[in-house]
Design a protein around this motif. Structure first.
Motif, PDB file in Angstrom:
ATOM      1  N   ALA A 185       0.827  -1.204   0.000  1.00 59.66           N
ATOM      2  CA  ALA A 185       0.000   0.000   0.000  1.00 59.66           C
ATOM      3  C   ALA A 185       0.861   1.253   0.000  1.00 59.66           C
ATOM      4  CB  ALA A 185      -0.932  -0.013   1.210  1.00 59.66           C
ATOM      5  N   ASP A 186       1.966   1.244   0.737  1.00 57.76           N
ATOM      6  CA  ASP A 186       2.856   2.401   0.749  1.00 57.76           C
ATOM      7  C   ASP A 186       3.637   2.513  -0.561  1.00 57.76           C
ATOM      8  OD1 ASP A 186       2.204   3.637   3.131  1.00 57.76           O
ATOM      9  OD2 ASP A 186       3.732   2.596   4.307  1.00 57.76           O
ATOM     10  N   VAL A 187       4.016   1.396  -1.150  1.00 56.86           N
ATOM     11  CA  VAL A 187       4.676   1.434  -2.461  1.00 56.86           C
ATOM     12  C   VAL A 187       3.727   2.040  -3.495  1.00 56.86           C
ATOM     13  CG1 VAL A 187       5.622   0.038  -4.345  1.00 56.86           C
ATOM     14  CG2 VAL A 187       6.245  -0.475  -1.984  1.00 56.86           C
ATOM     15  N   ALA A 188       2.464   1.623  -3.457  1.00 59.20           N
ATOM     16  CA  ALA A 188       1.465   2.175  -4.371  1.00 59.20           C
ATOM     17  C   ALA A 188       1.310   3.673  -4.151  1.00 59.20           C
ATOM     18  CB  ALA A 188       0.131   1.468  -4.175  1.00 59.20           C
ATOM     19  N   ASP A 189       1.304   4.091  -2.898  1.00 53.81           N
ATOM     20  CA  ASP A 189       1.186   5.506  -2.576  1.00 53.81           C
ATOM     21  C   ASP A 189       2.332   6.291  -3.212  1.00 53.81           C
ATOM     22  OD1 ASP A 189      -0.130   7.585  -0.532  1.00 53.81           O
ATOM     23  OD2 ASP A 189       2.045   7.819  -0.407  1.00 53.81           O
ATOM     24  N   PHE A 190       3.552   5.766  -3.082  1.00 55.17           N
ATOM     25  CA  PHE A 190       4.693   6.472  -3.664  1.00 55.17           C
ATOM     26  C   PHE A 190       4.622   6.492  -5.189  1.00 55.17           C
ATOM     27  CE2 PHE A 190       8.824   6.282  -5.757  1.00 55.17           C
ATOM     28  CZ  PHE A 190       9.254   7.571  -5.476  1.00 55.17           C
ATOM     29  N   MET A 191       4.242   5.383  -5.796  1.00 54.25           N
ATOM     30  CA  MET A 191       4.191   5.336  -7.256  1.00 54.25           C
ATOM     31  C   MET A 191       3.200   6.359  -7.802  1.00 54.25           C
ATOM     32  SD  MET A 191       4.642   1.239  -8.050  1.00 54.25           S
ATOM     33  CE  MET A 191       5.255   1.428  -9.743  1.00 54.25           C
ATOM     34  N   LEU A 192       2.079   6.515  -7.133  1.00 56.26           N
ATOM     35  CA  LEU A 192       1.110   7.524  -7.564  1.00 56.26           C
ATOM     36  C   LEU A 192       1.645   8.937  -7.338  1.00 56.26           C
ATOM     37  CD1 LEU A 192      -2.211   5.879  -6.363  1.00 56.26           C
ATOM     38  CD2 LEU A 192      -1.617   6.476  -8.726  1.00 56.26           C
ATOM     39  N   ARG A 193       2.333   9.163  -6.235  1.00 55.19           N
ATOM     40  CA  ARG A 193       2.957  10.461  -5.990  1.00 55.19           C
ATOM     41  C   ARG A 193       3.969  10.780  -7.089  1.00 55.19           C
ATOM     42  NH1 ARG A 193       6.097  10.216  -0.820  1.00 55.19           N
ATOM     43  NH2 ARG A 193       7.042  12.057  -1.788  1.00 55.19           N
ATOM     44  N   ALA A 194       4.787   9.789  -7.440  1.00 54.88           N
ATOM     45  CA  ALA A 194       5.802   9.999  -8.472  1.00 54.88           C
ATOM     46  C   ALA A 194       5.164  10.295  -9.823  1.00 54.88           C
ATOM     47  CB  ALA A 194       6.705   8.770  -8.567  1.00 54.88           C
ATOM     48  N   ALA A 195       4.001   9.688 -10.069  1.00 53.11           N
ATOM     49  CA  ALA A 195       3.318   9.885 -11.344  1.00 53.11           C
ATOM     50  C   ALA A 195       2.770  11.293 -11.491  1.00 53.11           C
ATOM     51  CB  ALA A 195       2.187   8.867 -11.489  1.00 53.11           C
ATOM     52  N   LEU A 196       2.519  11.955 -10.372  1.00 52.45           N
ATOM     53  CA  LEU A 196       1.880  13.272 -10.403  1.00 52.45           C
ATOM     54  C   LEU A 196       2.855  14.424 -10.605  1.00 52.45           C
ATOM     55  CD1 LEU A 196      -0.723  12.797  -7.524  1.00 52.45           C
ATOM     56  CD2 LEU A 196      -1.190  12.910  -9.974  1.00 52.45           C
ATOM     57  N   GLY A 197       4.149  14.146 -10.506  1.00 57.29           N
ATOM     58  CA  GLY A 197       5.128  15.220 -10.643  1.00 57.29           C
ATOM     59  C   GLY A 197       6.402  14.735 -11.296  1.00 57.29           C
ATOM     60  N   ASN A 198       7.390  15.613 -11.351  1.00 57.06           N
ATOM     61  CA  ASN A 198       8.666  15.298 -11.996  1.00 57.06           C
ATOM     62  C   ASN A 198       9.826  15.183 -11.016  1.00 57.06           C
ATOM     63  OD1 ASN A 198       7.547  15.378 -14.647  1.00 57.06           O
ATOM     64  ND2 ASN A 198       7.567  17.619 -14.556  1.00 57.06           N
ATOM     65  N   GLU A 199       9.521  15.205  -9.719  1.00 55.19           N
ATOM     66  CA  GLU A 199      10.587  15.182  -8.717  1.00 55.19           C
ATOM     67  C   GLU A 199      11.493  13.968  -8.882  1.00 55.19           C
ATOM     68  OE1 GLU A 199      11.150  14.979  -3.840  1.00 55.19           O
ATOM     69  OE2 GLU A 199       9.148  15.026  -4.726  1.00 55.19           O
ATOM     70  N   TRP A 200      10.901  12.840  -9.252  1.00 49.86           N
ATOM     71  CA  TRP A 200      11.662  11.593  -9.336  1.00 49.86           C
ATOM     72  C   TRP A 200      11.928  11.172 -10.777  1.00 49.86           C
ATOM     73  CZ3 TRP A 200      13.962  10.412  -5.062  1.00 49.86           C
ATOM     74  CH2 TRP A 200      13.378  10.768  -3.835  1.00 49.86           C
ATOM     75  N   SER A 201      11.831  12.121 -11.688  1.00 50.24           N
ATOM     76  CA  SER A 201      12.114  11.824 -13.091  1.00 50.24           C
ATOM     77  C   SER A 201      13.563  11.386 -13.266  1.00 50.24           C
ATOM     78  CB  SER A 201      11.843  13.071 -13.936  1.00 50.24           C
ATOM     79  OG  SER A 201      12.194  12.862 -15.283  1.00 50.24           O
ATOM     80  N   HIS A 202      13.770  10.258 -13.962  1.00 52.73           N
ATOM     81  CA  HIS A 202      15.095   9.689 -14.204  1.00 52.73           C
ATOM     82  C   HIS A 202      15.853   9.394 -12.906  1.00 52.73           C
ATOM     83  CE1 HIS A 202      14.229  11.428 -18.220  1.00 52.73           C
ATOM     84  NE2 HIS A 202      14.893  10.365 -18.632  1.00 52.73           N
ATOM     85  N   HIS A 203      15.104   8.871 -11.937  1.00 61.28           N
ATOM     86  CA  HIS A 203      15.713   8.461 -10.664  1.00 61.28           C
ATOM     87  C   HIS A 203      15.409   6.986 -10.400  1.00 61.28           C
ATOM     88  CE1 HIS A 203      16.996  12.299  -8.653  1.00 61.28           C
ATOM     89  NE2 HIS A 203      16.241  12.788  -9.642  1.00 61.28           N
ATOM     90  N   ASN A 204      16.370   6.344  -9.734  1.00 59.87           N
ATOM     91  CA  ASN A 204      16.179   5.006  -9.177  1.00 59.87           C
ATOM     92  C   ASN A 204      15.895   5.209  -7.691  1.00 59.87           C
ATOM     93  OD1 ASN A 204      17.279   3.504 -11.635  1.00 59.87           O
ATOM     94  ND2 ASN A 204      19.031   4.801 -11.085  1.00 59.87           N
ATOM     95  N   VAL A 205      14.730   4.785  -7.236  1.00 59.26           N
ATOM     96  CA  VAL A 205      14.274   5.148  -5.889  1.00 59.26           C
ATOM     97  C   VAL A 205      13.956   3.903  -5.071  1.00 59.26           C
ATOM     98  CG1 VAL A 205      12.676   6.577  -4.569  1.00 59.26           C
ATOM     99  CG2 VAL A 205      13.204   7.180  -6.946  1.00 59.26           C
ATOM    100  N   ALA A 206      14.633   3.758  -3.930  1.00 57.71           N
ATOM    101  CA  ALA A 206      14.259   2.733  -2.959  1.00 57.71           C
ATOM    102  C   ALA A 206      13.174   3.293  -2.054  1.00 57.71           C
ATOM    103  CB  ALA A 206      15.456   2.300  -2.145  1.00 57.71           C
ATOM    104  N   VAL A 207      12.205   2.450  -1.716  1.00 61.10           N
ATOM    105  CA  VAL A 207      11.129   2.841  -0.806  1.00 61.10           C
ATOM    106  C   VAL A 207      11.169   1.887   0.370  1.00 61.10           C
ATOM    107  CG1 VAL A 207       8.667   3.345  -0.597  1.00 61.10           C
ATOM    108  CG2 VAL A 207       9.767   3.531  -2.822  1.00 61.10           C
ATOM    109  N   ALA A 208      11.284   2.430   1.577  1.00 59.25           N
ATOM    110  CA  ALA A 208      11.453   1.577   2.754  1.00 59.25           C
ATOM    111  C   ALA A 208      10.909   2.272   3.989  1.00 59.25           C
ATOM    112  CB  ALA A 208      12.933   1.243   2.951  1.00 59.25           C
ATOM    113  N   ARG A 209      10.633   1.487   5.008  1.00 57.90           N
ATOM    114  CA  ARG A 209      10.235   2.042   6.308  1.00 57.90           C
ATOM    115  C   ARG A 209      11.469   2.487   7.077  1.00 57.90           C
ATOM    116  NH1 ARG A 209       5.285   1.048   8.559  1.00 57.90           N
ATOM    117  NH2 ARG A 209       6.080   2.533  10.093  1.00 57.90           N
TER     118      ARG A 209
END
Length: 209
Positions: A185-209
């Motif tokens: 659920a948190d991974v999905a939250d981040f993926m949708l956040r990333a889709a809405l902007g360009n902050e993470w454009s051309h980035h490799n992003v780890a998502v973790a607690r």
């Protein structure tokens, strides 16, 4: 926003699907079996029956969308090459559809991100899922080498926990290890956040607690 979602019937894809619908986005779900999608779906969901490794099916699903999110996975098939098959078909399909932005789910431990995993986890990956992770590494490199506007997302151990939004995003490569568990659920939250902007454009992003 109009989002094409690949892997919508998988455990992480369902989280993206449900959160996107709740947020009021238009969803185009490319699936083999529409019956596996949640019901009722409402008028803001279009379903395209097809194969995510087929360029023609992908082009049809991508046309008119602002962004694509892929949560495609191999399930329990640790010898699957779906990652390279899907990526190889996706890139020309995106070009044909005029789509640039894509958020793509990978896994921590794939390719150069192996250095961010604990030693025991790294060993387990090589023994149990070496072929699968090698395939993902090739697919990730294909996407990075394309002219698409990509973000690659690297969680490690996925859980069925709740959406907390209390997660960290780590630009890779980074020094040190990355936390091991994160809810789908948190991974999905981040993926949708990333889709809405360009902050993470051309980035490799780890998502973790």
């Amino acid at each position: 926003m109009r989002i094409t979602l690949l892997g919508a019937t998988g455990p992480t894809g369902l989280q993206v699907f449900e959160q996107a619908v709740q947020a009021g986005h238009e969803i185009v779900a490319l699936v083999r079996d529409p019956a596996r999608l949640p019901q009722p779906r409402g008028g803001r969901v279009d379903v395209v029956t097809g194969d995510a490794t087929n360029t023609e099916d992908l082009s049809k699903a991508l046309t008119g969308s602002d962004v694509a999110i892929s949560t495609l996975g191999a399930g329990k098939n640790f010898k699957s090459d779906i990652a390279t098959q899907a990526t190889r078909a996706f890139i020309p399909a995106a070009h044909a559809a005029g789509l640039q932005r894509v958020i793509w789910l990978s896994a921590l431990g794939v390719g150069d991100t192996a250095g961010q995993t604990p030693t025991l986890v790294k060993f387990a990956i090589r023994v149990m899922m070496g072929k699968l992770f090698d395939d993902k590494a090739v697919a990730d490199d294909m996407l990075r080498s394309s002219d698409l506007d990509w973000t690659l997302v690297y969680p490690m151990i996925l859980t069925d926990g709740p959406r907390t939004r209390l997660y960290r995003t780590i630009d890779l490569p980074s020094s040190g290890k990355v936390g091991s568990r994160i809810s789908r659920a948190d991974v999905a939250d981040f993926m949708l956040r990333a889709a809405l902007g360009n902050e993470w454009s051309h980035h490799n992003v780890a998502v973790a607690r």
